[in-house]
Design a protein around this motif. Sequence first.
Motif, PDB file in Angstrom:
ATOM      1  N   TYR A  69       0.832  -1.206   0.000  1.00  0.00           N
ATOM      2  CA  TYR A  69       0.000   0.000   0.000  1.00  0.00           C
ATOM      3  C   TYR A  69       0.866   1.255   0.000  1.00  0.00           C
ATOM      4  O   TYR A  69       0.569   2.239  -0.699  1.00  0.00           O
ATOM      5  CB  TYR A  69      -0.933  -0.002   1.210  1.00  0.00           C
ATOM      6  N   GLU A  70       1.950   1.230   0.766  1.00  0.00           N
ATOM      7  CA  GLU A  70       2.830   2.396   0.815  1.00  0.00           C
ATOM      8  C   GLU A  70       3.480   2.642  -0.542  1.00  0.00           C
ATOM      9  O   GLU A  70       3.574   3.797  -1.001  1.00  0.00           O
ATOM     10  CB  GLU A  70       3.887   2.195   1.897  1.00  0.00           C
ATOM     11  N   THR A  71       3.904   1.575  -1.216  1.00  0.00           N
ATOM     12  CA  THR A  71       4.518   1.718  -2.545  1.00  0.00           C
ATOM     13  C   THR A  71       3.523   2.294  -3.548  1.00  0.00           C
ATOM     14  O   THR A  71       3.872   3.180  -4.342  1.00  0.00           O
ATOM     15  CB  THR A  71       5.022   0.353  -3.042  1.00  0.00           C
ATOM     16  N   GLN A 112      -5.277  -2.717  12.321  1.00  0.00           N
ATOM     17  CA  GLN A 112      -4.497  -2.878  11.090  1.00  0.00           C
ATOM     18  C   GLN A 112      -4.926  -1.874  10.023  1.00  0.00           C
ATOM     19  O   GLN A 112      -4.095  -1.407   9.231  1.00  0.00           O
ATOM     20  CB  GLN A 112      -4.625  -4.301  10.567  1.00  0.00           C
ATOM     21  N   PHE A 113      -6.187  -1.532   9.990  1.00  0.00           N
ATOM     22  CA  PHE A 113      -6.669  -0.556   8.999  1.00  0.00           C
ATOM     23  C   PHE A 113      -6.191   0.859   9.345  1.00  0.00           C
ATOM     24  O   PHE A 113      -5.892   1.646   8.450  1.00  0.00           O
ATOM     25  CB  PHE A 113      -8.193  -0.610   8.910  1.00  0.00           C
ATOM     26  N   ARG A 114      -6.106   1.150  10.622  1.00  0.00           N
ATOM     27  CA  ARG A 114      -5.583   2.457  11.021  1.00  0.00           C
ATOM     28  C   ARG A 114      -4.122   2.587  10.593  1.00  0.00           C
ATOM     29  O   ARG A 114      -3.709   3.637  10.076  1.00  0.00           O
ATOM     30  CB  ARG A 114      -5.727   2.627  12.538  1.00  0.00           C
ATOM     31  N   LYS A 115      -3.354   1.535  10.786  1.00  0.00           N
ATOM     32  CA  LYS A 115      -1.942   1.572  10.393  1.00  0.00           C
ATOM     33  C   LYS A 115      -1.800   1.749   8.885  1.00  0.00           C
ATOM     34  O   LYS A 115      -0.995   2.582   8.418  1.00  0.00           O
ATOM     35  CB  LYS A 115      -1.246   0.277  10.834  1.00  0.00           C
ATOM     36  N   ALA A 116      -2.560   0.988   8.104  1.00  0.00           N
ATOM     37  CA  ALA A 116      -2.480   1.099   6.648  1.00  0.00           C
ATOM     38  C   ALA A 116      -2.917   2.477   6.177  1.00  0.00           C
ATOM     39  O   ALA A 116      -2.290   3.082   5.286  1.00  0.00           O
ATOM     40  CB  ALA A 116      -3.328   0.012   5.999  1.00  0.00           C
ATOM     41  N   ALA A 130       0.102   9.532   4.574  1.00  0.00           N
ATOM     42  CA  ALA A 130       1.391  10.228   4.622  1.00  0.00           C
ATOM     43  C   ALA A 130       1.881  10.601   3.235  1.00  0.00           C
ATOM     44  O   ALA A 130       2.699  11.528   3.079  1.00  0.00           O
ATOM     45  CB  ALA A 130       2.429   9.355   5.332  1.00  0.00           C
ATOM     46  N   GLU A 131       1.385   9.905   2.208  1.00  0.00           N
ATOM     47  CA  GLU A 131       1.781  10.193   0.827  1.00  0.00           C
ATOM     48  C   GLU A 131       0.719  11.004   0.079  1.00  0.00           C
ATOM     49  O   GLU A 131       0.804  11.165  -1.137  1.00  0.00           O
ATOM     50  CB  GLU A 131       2.036   8.876   0.079  1.00  0.00           C
ATOM     51  N   GLY A 132      -0.297  11.495   0.803  1.00  0.00           N
ATOM     52  CA  GLY A 132      -1.317  12.326   0.186  1.00  0.00           C
ATOM     53  C   GLY A 132      -2.395  11.574  -0.568  1.00  0.00           C
ATOM     54  O   GLY A 132      -3.174  12.171  -1.320  1.00  0.00           O
ATOM     55  N   ALA A 133      -2.435  10.250  -0.386  1.00  0.00           N
ATOM     56  CA  ALA A 133      -3.446   9.437  -1.064  1.00  0.00           C
ATOM     57  C   ALA A 133      -4.577   9.104  -0.093  1.00  0.00           C
ATOM     58  O   ALA A 133      -4.486   9.352   1.109  1.00  0.00           O
ATOM     59  CB  ALA A 133      -2.819   8.170  -1.622  1.00  0.00           C
ATOM     60  N   ARG A 134      -5.642   8.517  -0.630  1.00  0.00           N
ATOM     61  CA  ARG A 134      -6.805   8.129   0.172  1.00  0.00           C
ATOM     62  C   ARG A 134      -6.902   6.603   0.217  1.00  0.00           C
ATOM     63  O   ARG A 134      -6.512   5.914  -0.733  1.00  0.00           O
ATOM     64  CB  ARG A 134      -8.079   8.736  -0.399  1.00  0.00           C
ATOM     65  N   PRO A 165       3.964  -1.904  -9.777  1.00  0.00           N
ATOM     66  CA  PRO A 165       3.404  -0.980  -8.782  1.00  0.00           C
ATOM     67  C   PRO A 165       3.712   0.492  -9.080  1.00  0.00           C
ATOM     68  O   PRO A 165       2.978   1.376  -8.629  1.00  0.00           O
ATOM     69  CB  PRO A 165       4.064  -1.429  -7.474  1.00  0.00           C
ATOM     70  N   ASP A 166       4.767   0.744  -9.856  1.00  0.00           N
ATOM     71  CA  ASP A 166       5.120   2.117 -10.236  1.00  0.00           C
ATOM     72  C   ASP A 166       4.617   2.465 -11.634  1.00  0.00           C
ATOM     73  O   ASP A 166       5.137   3.384 -12.281  1.00  0.00           O
ATOM     74  CB  ASP A 166       6.636   2.313 -10.163  1.00  0.00           C
ATOM     75  N   PHE A 167       3.601   1.769 -12.104  1.00  0.00           N
ATOM     76  CA  PHE A 167       3.082   1.955 -13.460  1.00  0.00           C
ATOM     77  C   PHE A 167       2.705   3.414 -13.742  1.00  0.00           C
ATOM     78  O   PHE A 167       3.051   3.975 -14.781  1.00  0.00           O
ATOM     79  CB  PHE A 167       1.863   1.046 -13.678  1.00  0.00           C
ATOM     80  N   VAL A 168       2.011   4.060 -12.816  1.00  0.00           N
ATOM     81  CA  VAL A 168       1.579   5.446 -13.038  1.00  0.00           C
ATOM     82  C   VAL A 168       2.787   6.367 -13.136  1.00  0.00           C
ATOM     83  O   VAL A 168       2.873   7.218 -14.043  1.00  0.00           O
ATOM     84  CB  VAL A 168       0.631   5.900 -11.914  1.00  0.00           C
ATOM     85  N   THR A 169       3.733   6.204 -12.225  1.00  0.00           N
ATOM     86  CA  THR A 169       4.959   7.005 -12.281  1.00  0.00           C
ATOM     87  C   THR A 169       5.659   6.822 -13.627  1.00  0.00           C
ATOM     88  O   THR A 169       6.125   7.792 -14.252  1.00  0.00           O
ATOM     89  CB  THR A 169       5.904   6.600 -11.139  1.00  0.00           C
ATOM     90  N   LYS A 170       5.711   5.584 -14.089  1.00  0.00           N
ATOM     91  CA  LYS A 170       6.408   5.268 -15.337  1.00  0.00           C
ATOM     92  C   LYS A 170       5.756   5.934 -16.544  1.00  0.00           C
ATOM     93  O   LYS A 170       6.436   6.574 -17.356  1.00  0.00           O
ATOM     94  CB  LYS A 170       6.446   3.754 -15.530  1.00  0.00           C
ATOM     95  N   VAL A 171       4.436   5.800 -16.666  1.00  0.00           N
ATOM     96  CA  VAL A 171       3.792   6.328 -17.871  1.00  0.00           C
ATOM     97  C   VAL A 171       3.745   7.854 -17.868  1.00  0.00           C
ATOM     98  O   VAL A 171       3.820   8.489 -18.928  1.00  0.00           O
ATOM     99  CB  VAL A 171       2.385   5.745 -18.081  1.00  0.00           C
ATOM    100  N   LEU A 172       3.663   8.463 -16.686  1.00  0.00           N
ATOM    101  CA  LEU A 172       3.681   9.924 -16.637  1.00  0.00           C
ATOM    102  C   LEU A 172       5.063  10.476 -16.975  1.00  0.00           C
ATOM    103  O   LEU A 172       5.196  11.643 -17.357  1.00  0.00           O
ATOM    104  CB  LEU A 172       3.229  10.422 -15.264  1.00  0.00           C
ATOM    105  N   ALA A 173       6.070   9.635 -16.835  1.00  0.00           N
ATOM    106  CA  ALA A 173       7.436  10.039 -17.205  1.00  0.00           C
ATOM    107  C   ALA A 173       7.735   9.724 -18.665  1.00  0.00           C
ATOM    108  O   ALA A 173       8.870   9.877 -19.121  1.00  0.00           O
ATOM    109  CB  ALA A 173       8.445   9.348 -16.311  1.00  0.00           C
ATOM    110  N   GLY A 174       6.733   9.271 -19.409  1.00  0.00           N
ATOM    111  CA  GLY A 174       6.912   8.995 -20.829  1.00  0.00           C
ATOM    112  C   GLY A 174       7.024   7.538 -21.179  1.00  0.00           C
ATOM    113  O   GLY A 174       7.319   7.194 -22.337  1.00  0.00           O
TER     114      GLY A 174
END
Length: 363
Positions: A45-47, A84-88, A94-98, A315-324
Amino acid sequence: RFMSPIEQPLELPHLTLKNRIIRSATHSFLPSEDGRMTDEEYAMYETLAKNGVGLIITGHCCVDPLGRANKQQVNIFDDSYIDQFRKAADLVHAEGARFVPQISHAGPRAVGVDDLADVTARDLKKNRHARELTVDEIHRIVSNFVLAAARLKYAGVDGIQLHAAHSYLLSRFLDPTFNERTDDYGGSAENRFRIVREIIEGIHEKCGDDFPVLVKINLDTKHEDHAGYHDAMVYMLRELHRLGASLVELSGVDFINQPKDATLYYLEEGTALKSAVPEQAMSLVGGVRSLSDMETVLAHGFEMVSLSRSLIAEPDFVTKVLAGGEKSTCVSCCRCFVLPEMHKGMRCVWQWKKARAAARAAR
């Protein structure tokens, strides 16, 4: 760099998102057999949150001990599972996601249950049989969904998603393929939708109208009356909007059987439904394999776009495609459904091959 439409913030009812990207509910096979998240699950989830996913929906979480879909499934049917849900959620926030847990009941697909029950009595595979749920049992299941939502609100998550797709129990009520009841929970679209309506109303009563409720639903059916199901879907989507659903995610019954080179296989019917009920915020999942695919979904009027197997593969698919970067490495081989049973912690065949090559090189 030109900003893609998928990067635009979004304001949904009671839910503010930094972009238009959803990690659709995806079973990870990472939880322990006693229904708890592991360190590997938290790291996943953090990744995802660090790599541009605005809304993370968990794999389906069980609301009832009689409705577990598999052994490695997170539970939320009593208070001991709350922390466990509070921790996740804290890791994701912390990364600005929901962070939105999906809650579910497996119905006749439940494991470890001898007395299987379905919407309507039927024979199952492997010489098993499911009896018909009683009305009292339906009321108890409704209560279990509501109590699960209350626990999750206490945990500090950003809402819940009802799993009403993919042949799990709620979807079986909605679909005439499975629902042949003759009481108040069968027959008309209004009756088939009743259990979902009662759950949402119960959540609003227990958690307040401002606690976001999302719904995942099949936009198609294997029933012969496709036109009738479309009309029923229009009715149900209008009802979901009336009930205050923050977002409806449209999926389908046959994503596993799509051709390997197929993309956006639910776009046509999804667009028809979105056009019929434009007031309801929606997302579309299914065959999203590139930045172009994501932008196409938004261009057809959807507020958000959902990814699953693309994020299993990378897991980094979005980062990858936004970088071209080019399209996803996912080839829709569906081995992600069986690989974790053979190699724990491995979900994608490409990751498994990479790990195997690294192990051989280290010898």
